[in-house]
Design an enzyme around this catalytic site. Structure first.
Site, mmCIF file in Angstrom:
data_model
loop_
_atom_site.group_PDB
_atom_site.id
_atom_site.type_symbol
_atom_site.label_atom_id
_atom_site.label_comp_id
_atom_site.label_asym_id
_atom_site.label_seq_id
_atom_site.Cartn_x
_atom_site.Cartn_y
_atom_site.Cartn_z
ATOM 1 N N ASN A 208 74.824 17.366 81.545
ATOM 2 C CA ASN A 208 75.274 18.455 80.670
ATOM 3 C C ASN A 208 76.786 18.597 80.809
ATOM 4 O O ASN A 208 77.415 17.877 81.581
ATOM 5 C CB ASN A 208 74.536 19.754 81.003
ATOM 6 C CG ASN A 208 74.756 20.170 82.443
ATOM 7 O OD1 ASN A 208 75.871 20.454 82.839
ATOM 8 N ND2 ASN A 208 73.683 20.186 83.224
ATOM 9 N N ASP A 276 67.026 21.233 83.588
ATOM 10 C CA ASP A 276 65.690 21.821 83.679
ATOM 11 C C ASP A 276 64.604 20.755 83.833
ATOM 12 O O ASP A 276 63.531 21.025 84.341
ATOM 13 C CB ASP A 276 65.404 22.660 82.430
ATOM 14 C CG ASP A 276 66.245 23.929 82.415
ATOM 15 O OD1 ASP A 276 66.418 24.513 83.499
ATOM 16 O OD2 ASP A 276 66.740 24.311 81.344
HETATM 17 N N1 CTP Z 1 69.059 27.199 88.232
HETATM 18 C C1 CTP Z 1 68.569 26.594 89.371
HETATM 19 N N2 CTP Z 1 67.656 25.585 89.265
HETATM 20 C C2 CTP Z 1 67.242 25.179 88.058
HETATM 21 C C3 CTP Z 1 67.730 25.788 86.878
HETATM 22 C C4 CTP Z 1 68.663 26.801 87.001
HETATM 23 O O1 CTP Z 1 68.966 26.963 90.476
HETATM 24 N N3 CTP Z 1 66.359 24.201 87.975
HETATM 25 C C5 CTP Z 1 69.997 28.315 88.368
HETATM 26 C C6 CTP Z 1 71.377 28.053 87.851
HETATM 27 O O2 CTP Z 1 72.231 27.564 88.860
HETATM 28 C C7 CTP Z 1 71.805 29.438 87.400
HETATM 29 C C8 CTP Z 1 70.505 30.074 86.961
HETATM 30 O O3 CTP Z 1 69.479 29.351 87.593
HETATM 31 O O4 CTP Z 1 72.305 30.207 88.462
HETATM 32 C C9 CTP Z 1 70.248 30.119 85.507
HETATM 33 O O5 CTP Z 1 70.476 28.896 84.891
HETATM 34 P P1 CTP Z 1 70.249 28.728 83.330
HETATM 35 O O6 CTP Z 1 70.429 27.302 82.970
HETATM 36 O O7 CTP Z 1 71.057 29.750 82.586
HETATM 37 O O8 CTP Z 1 68.768 29.201 83.199
HETATM 38 P P2 CTP Z 1 67.435 28.443 83.185
HETATM 39 O O9 CTP Z 1 66.638 28.851 84.376
HETATM 40 O O10 CTP Z 1 67.659 26.991 83.018
HETATM 41 O O11 CTP Z 1 66.754 29.109 81.909
HETATM 42 P P3 CTP Z 1 66.859 28.724 80.368
HETATM 43 O O12 CTP Z 1 67.229 27.272 80.311
HETATM 44 O O13 CTP Z 1 65.512 29.034 79.883
HETATM 45 O O14 CTP Z 1 67.916 29.627 79.785
#
Ligand code: CTP
Length: 397
Positions: A208, A276
């Site tokens: 990303n 993710d």
């Molecule tokens: N995060 C994490 N581990 C993951 C995904 C996210 O620790 N596998 C943490 C990121 O470092 C951040 C927070 O979760 O502090 C939110 O990340 P974000 O990408 O905004 O959220 P997601 O959990 O991926 O949710 P979505 O993609 O549904 O918005």
């Protein structure tokens, strides 16, 4: 923080003088006022104009003129500072200090002062190792001068070894340490940063646009406040912070392992943009083009590291902070994310392309906590980091 501290910065003549320009910026970012002094040799490496522009103050130069003396005599100049910092410090200035010579402005200031003095030596490795330099070093240390560095490394002259000037941030850390204990001294903070790379095969991956800038700036700000920082980083564009315990990883699974190995901590901040999903059954061999059609990639979910740590029953850090990268309904989505993950704070930001935040140098965040949503004005990522680090310090106090 160096608010209200006045530093007399003497730049002497060495190739590392260019790092002195960055040092001026870093000192001023932390609130210090910097009065620069250039030796004649230093002027061969950096110009008085660039030094004065960065310092926002007049440069005092090696050639003492009567106007300088009328405005501020050299005795007063040497004593008006809280600290005299020499960076870079050549073998020559160290020799003059050791002998108590006063044959130019810099050495005269140093002899006339009763202000604490710190030096950051920079010179060729053989000059550093020479018995005379080591003798002078021992002498000035004995006289109460603080010495930062030098570091080992490749040198501009093509040799390798001790002699490279300490980095500007290391020097700033030494200056801050000189001015006393900081609010996060004795605290451990874990920070995740950067993107993750999820392999498709040995040469391709899914990633990303995260540059790692905000996580790195935050780690620097936490270090500035005295924290011991474990910095778990994916493959980022920006260099990791000097002074942190840096753990480099590629995938989300590796990041989770590194985070768990980095605990316990007083606080953990999850600034990484973790993928993710990973590619299920990534190929051990490079995928080849085939007449049979396109490869079909199957995905599997990655562990949510933030949620895992926030929901730990044993050994959970006292403060768990997540980031939320959103493109729509930022506050509502981030508030829901905070509840879902179980973290204490969420730092929400709008990463829609038109904001220029992801990969850019500025950020506009909303801090979401028990107390509600607090919108901060758009500012540099360094300023967001400094403010957030201070809030973390207040929460851990
Ligand atoms: N995060 C994490 N581990 C993951 C995904 C996210 O620790 N596998 C943490 C990121 O470092 C951040 C927070 O979760 O502090 C939110 O990340 P974000 O990408 O905004 O959220 P997601 O959990 O991926 O949710 P979505 O993609 O549904 O918005």
């Amino acid at each position: 923080m160096l608010k209200d501290k006045r530093i007399l910065l003497i730049l002497t003549g060495g190739i590392a003088a260019y790092k002195g320009l960055d040092l001026i910026r870093r000192l001023r970012e932390r609130g210090a006022a910097v009065t620069p002094v250039l030796t004649r040799a230093a002027e061969q490496f950096v110009t008085p104009l660039s030094v004065s522009a960065l310092a926002g103050e007049k440069v005092y130069r090696d050639l003492f003129d009567l106007t300088d003396e009328a405005e501020m005599g050299h005795i007063q100049l040497s004593r008006s500072a809280d600290l005299i910092l020499i960076a870079p410090a050549t073998a020559d200035i160290m020799a003059k200090m050791a002998q108590g010579r006063a044959d130019d402005l810099a050495s005269t200031l140093l002899l006339a002062t009763d202000t604490p003095v710190m030096v950051a030596p920079a010179m060729n490795v053989r000059m550093w190792d020479h018995a005379a330099t080591q003798r002078n070093l021992a002498q000035i240390k004995g006289d109460g001068v603080t010495v930062v560095g030098p570091n080992d490394g490749d040198m501009a002259c093509g040799e390798f070894g001790p002699g490279r000037m300490a980095g500007p941030l290391e020097i700033v850390a030494a200056v801050e340490a000189h001015f006393g204990p900081r609010p996060l001294t004795g605290k451990r903070v874990l920070v995740t940063s950067g993107p993750t790379h999820e392999p498709i095969d040995p040469v391709r991956y899914i990633a990303n646009r995260s540059s790692g800038a905000q996580g790195t700036a935050l780690a620097c700000a936490l270090l500035d406040l005295g924290a011991a920082v474990t910095f778990v980083t994916g493959p980022a564009d920006v260099a990791p912070p000097v002074g942190a315990d840096v753990v480099r990883v590629e995938t989300a699974h590796q990041m989770k392992d590194a985070v768990l190995a980095g605990l316990p901590a007083d606080a953990a901040v999850f600034a990484a943009a973790v993928a993710d999903w990973h590619v299920a059954g990534a190929s051990a061999h490079k995928l080849k083009k085939s007449k049979d059609g396109l490869p079909a990639l199957a995905f599997a979910e990655n562990p949510d590291i933030l949620a895992h740590v926030a929901q730990m029953t044993d050994g959970r850090p006292g403060l768990v902070v997540g980031f939320a990268a959103e493109t729509d309904d930022v506050v509502a989505n981030a508030t829901a994310k905070r509840a879902r993950k179980g973290c204490d704070w969420i730092v929400a930001n709008d990463v829609s392309p038109e904001t220029g935040i992801m990969g850019g140098s500025e950020n506009a965040i909303t801090l979401i906590s028990d107390a509600g949503a607090e919108g901060w004005p758009r500012m540099s990522k360094a300023a967001v980091a400094a403010r957030l680090a201070q809030r973390i310090a207040d929460a851990l106090a």
